[in-house]
Design a protein around this motif. Structure first.
Motif, short mmCIF file in Angstrom:
data_model
loop_
_atom_site.label_atom_id
_atom_site.label_comp_id
_atom_site.label_asym_id
_atom_site.label_seq_id
_atom_site.Cartn_x
_atom_site.Cartn_y
_atom_site.Cartn_z
N LYS A 158 0.66 -1.09 -0.42
CA LYS A 158 -0.21 -0.21 -0.34
C LYS A 158 0.91 0.84 0.17
CE LYS A 158 -4.99 -0.64 1.66
NZ LYS A 158 -5.61 -0.59 2.79
N ASN A 159 1.73 1.15 0.46
CA ASN A 159 3.17 2.48 0.61
C ASN A 159 3.00 2.84 -0.58
OD1 ASN A 159 2.13 2.55 2.84
ND2 ASN A 159 4.46 1.74 4.21
N ALA A 160 4.14 1.56 -0.95
CA ALA A 160 4.66 1.20 -2.17
C ALA A 160 3.55 2.01 -3.46
CB ALA A 160 5.24 -0.11 -3.20
N VAL A 161 2.65 2.20 -3.27
CA VAL A 161 1.97 2.04 -4.30
C VAL A 161 1.31 4.30 -3.95
CG1 VAL A 161 -1.09 2.27 -4.63
CG2 VAL A 161 0.00 0.08 -4.48
N ARG A 162 1.80 4.27 -2.64
CA ARG A 162 1.23 5.95 -2.43
C ARG A 162 3.18 6.18 -3.08
NH1 ARG A 162 0.89 4.76 3.46
NH2 ARG A 162 -2.06 3.63 2.48
N GLU A 163 4.22 6.06 -2.95
CA GLU A 163 5.08 6.55 -3.26
C GLU A 163 5.25 6.30 -5.39
OE1 GLU A 163 8.42 4.21 -1.11
OE2 GLU A 163 7.36 5.19 0.86
N ARG A 164 3.80 5.48 -5.76
CA ARG A 164 4.27 5.52 -6.91
C ARG A 164 5.14 4.70 -7.34
NH1 ARG A 164 0.30 8.36 -7.18
NH2 ARG A 164 -0.33 10.06 -8.23
N ALA A 165 5.51 3.48 -6.86
CA ALA A 165 6.14 2.10 -7.05
C ALA A 165 6.58 1.14 -7.30
CB ALA A 165 7.26 2.56 -6.08
N PHE A 166 4.30 0.46 -7.00
CA PHE A 166 3.72 -0.38 -7.29
C PHE A 166 2.41 0.44 -7.93
CE2 PHE A 166 1.48 -4.30 -7.10
CZ PHE A 166 2.87 -5.09 -7.55
N ARG A 167 2.35 -0.33 -9.78
CA ARG A 167 0.67 0.37 -9.77
C ARG A 167 -0.46 0.07 -9.32
NH1 ARG A 167 0.44 0.04 -16.38
NH2 ARG A 167 -1.82 0.17 -15.93
N GLU A 168 -1.14 0.81 -8.90
CA GLU A 168 -2.91 0.94 -8.24
C GLU A 168 -3.61 -0.17 -8.67
OE1 GLU A 168 -5.39 3.40 -5.98
OE2 GLU A 168 -4.38 4.12 -7.61
N ASP A 169 -3.60 -0.26 -10.17
CA ASP A 169 -4.59 -1.91 -10.76
C ASP A 169 -3.44 -2.79 -10.27
OD1 ASP A 169 -2.23 -0.85 -12.43
OD2 ASP A 169 -3.53 -0.17 -14.14
#
Length: 334
Positions: A158-169
């Protein structure tokens, strides 16, 4: 104890802690479905065992189970490892190569440490999930794949998504059913059963006659925080079984950094414990080792230690340690 009987009771997973019981129930529920599962937990907690259990209890159990540690594959090779490549796709690609997705066709692919996957490959993975097809490196046509995807991570996605390191979709596609495996320090009551399971297994594999664990050793193993979780416990027990000088693992067979964690690895640092704490730690270990050496004859140990018998009994009582054979002795024999 019937711990040995339940040792591999659930697909090689050991433990009766309520959290583990909940995991077994969840696996039983989700295994027969095609659902994608995201397994979370610290390193060494047994996430791959969970994935294997889901596969073993699914309709795909006769088909391949392909495990890939995404973080362990060099960046330059990861795309061709996962999705394969066509001949001539890059220098040195002399022949067509099937990737792990195609090798898992009909079965299950387990992607461990999914959080370390490059963003461009996250897009390809999303396509595999959505369209059930992949494209080989250097290829021009889509290859249909029938795989169930299980993923695992030891970081907070979830943090990685927030930091744009992991795709939310992709995160939402993977996290259909979240399954969290607790660290060993949060299920200490399972340590006895795990010790029994591993000592038996390792003794058999190594041809060693080791049949038990002393009360002092078990107390130390149960108290340690196990930052490396079940994998670290197995490693410590492997060493203890191989080096044990008798059929019972004693305190001296347990590595010092496990027996005295506050002092062992940190003596060279500025953050060691205060002297009083270090002395208490040492006293506890020393008295327990002497007691083990004399077969828990308290009078004999007291004479060796040069103290009164009652002093030893008071110390044991203060530490909450029961003498083996005193009703609830904590030694294990199997």
């Amino acid at each position: 104890s019937d711990a040995g009987g339940m040792a591999g009771a659930f697909e090689g997973m050991v433990g009766r802690h309520p959290e583990m019981a909940r995991i077994y129930q969840l696996i039983t529920q989700i295994a027969p479905t095609p659902t994608t599962v995201l397994i979370t937990g610290e390193s060494g907690t047994g996430k791959e065992l969970v994935a294997r259990a889901i596969h073993a209890r699914s309709g795909r159990q006769g088909q391949p189970f392909v495990a890939v540690n995404v973080a362990a594959i060099p960046d330059a090779l990861i795309e061709s490892e996962l999705f394969g490549h066509e001949r001539g796709a890059f220098t040195g690609a002399h022949a067509k190569k099937l990737g792990r997705f195609e090798l898992a066709h009909g079965g299950t692919i387990f992607l461990d440490e999914i959080g370390s996957l490059r963003l461009d490959l996250q897009t390809k993975l999303l396509r595999a999930l959505q369209e059930r097809e992949i494209e080989r490196l250097g290829g021009v046509r889509a290859v249909p794949v029938d795989v169930r995807i299980l993923a695992a991570t030891n970081i907070n996605l979830k943090n990685a998504v927030r930091e744009r390191a992991f795709r939310e979709d992709l995160y939402y596609r993977l996290n259909v059913v979240p399954l969290h495996v607790p660290p060993l320090r949060e299920r200490r009551e399972d340590i006895g059963a795990l010790v029994q399971y591993f000592v038996r297994k390792i003794a058999r594999e190594c041809g060693r006659d080791v049949r038990g664990v002393s009360a002092g050793a078990l107390e130390v193993l149960t108290r340690y925080d196990w930052p490396g979780n079940v994998r670290e416990l197995e490693n410590v027990l492997h060493r203890a079984v191989v080096l044990a000088r008798s059929p019972v693992i004693h305190l001296q067979d347990v590595p010092l950094d496990v027996a005295m964690p506050e002092t062992g690895s940190r003596l060279g640092e500025d953050t060691g414990p205060p002297l009083r704490e270090a002395l208490e730690q040492f006293e506890r270990q020393y008295i327990l080792r002497v007691l083990e050496g004399v077969g828990w004859n308290v009078s004999h140990a007291a004479r060796r230690l040069g103290v009164h018998r009652n002093t030893v009994l008071t110390k044991l009582s203060g530490w909450g340690i029961q003498r083996p054979g005193s009703g609830e002795g904590r030694s294990l024999s199997f």
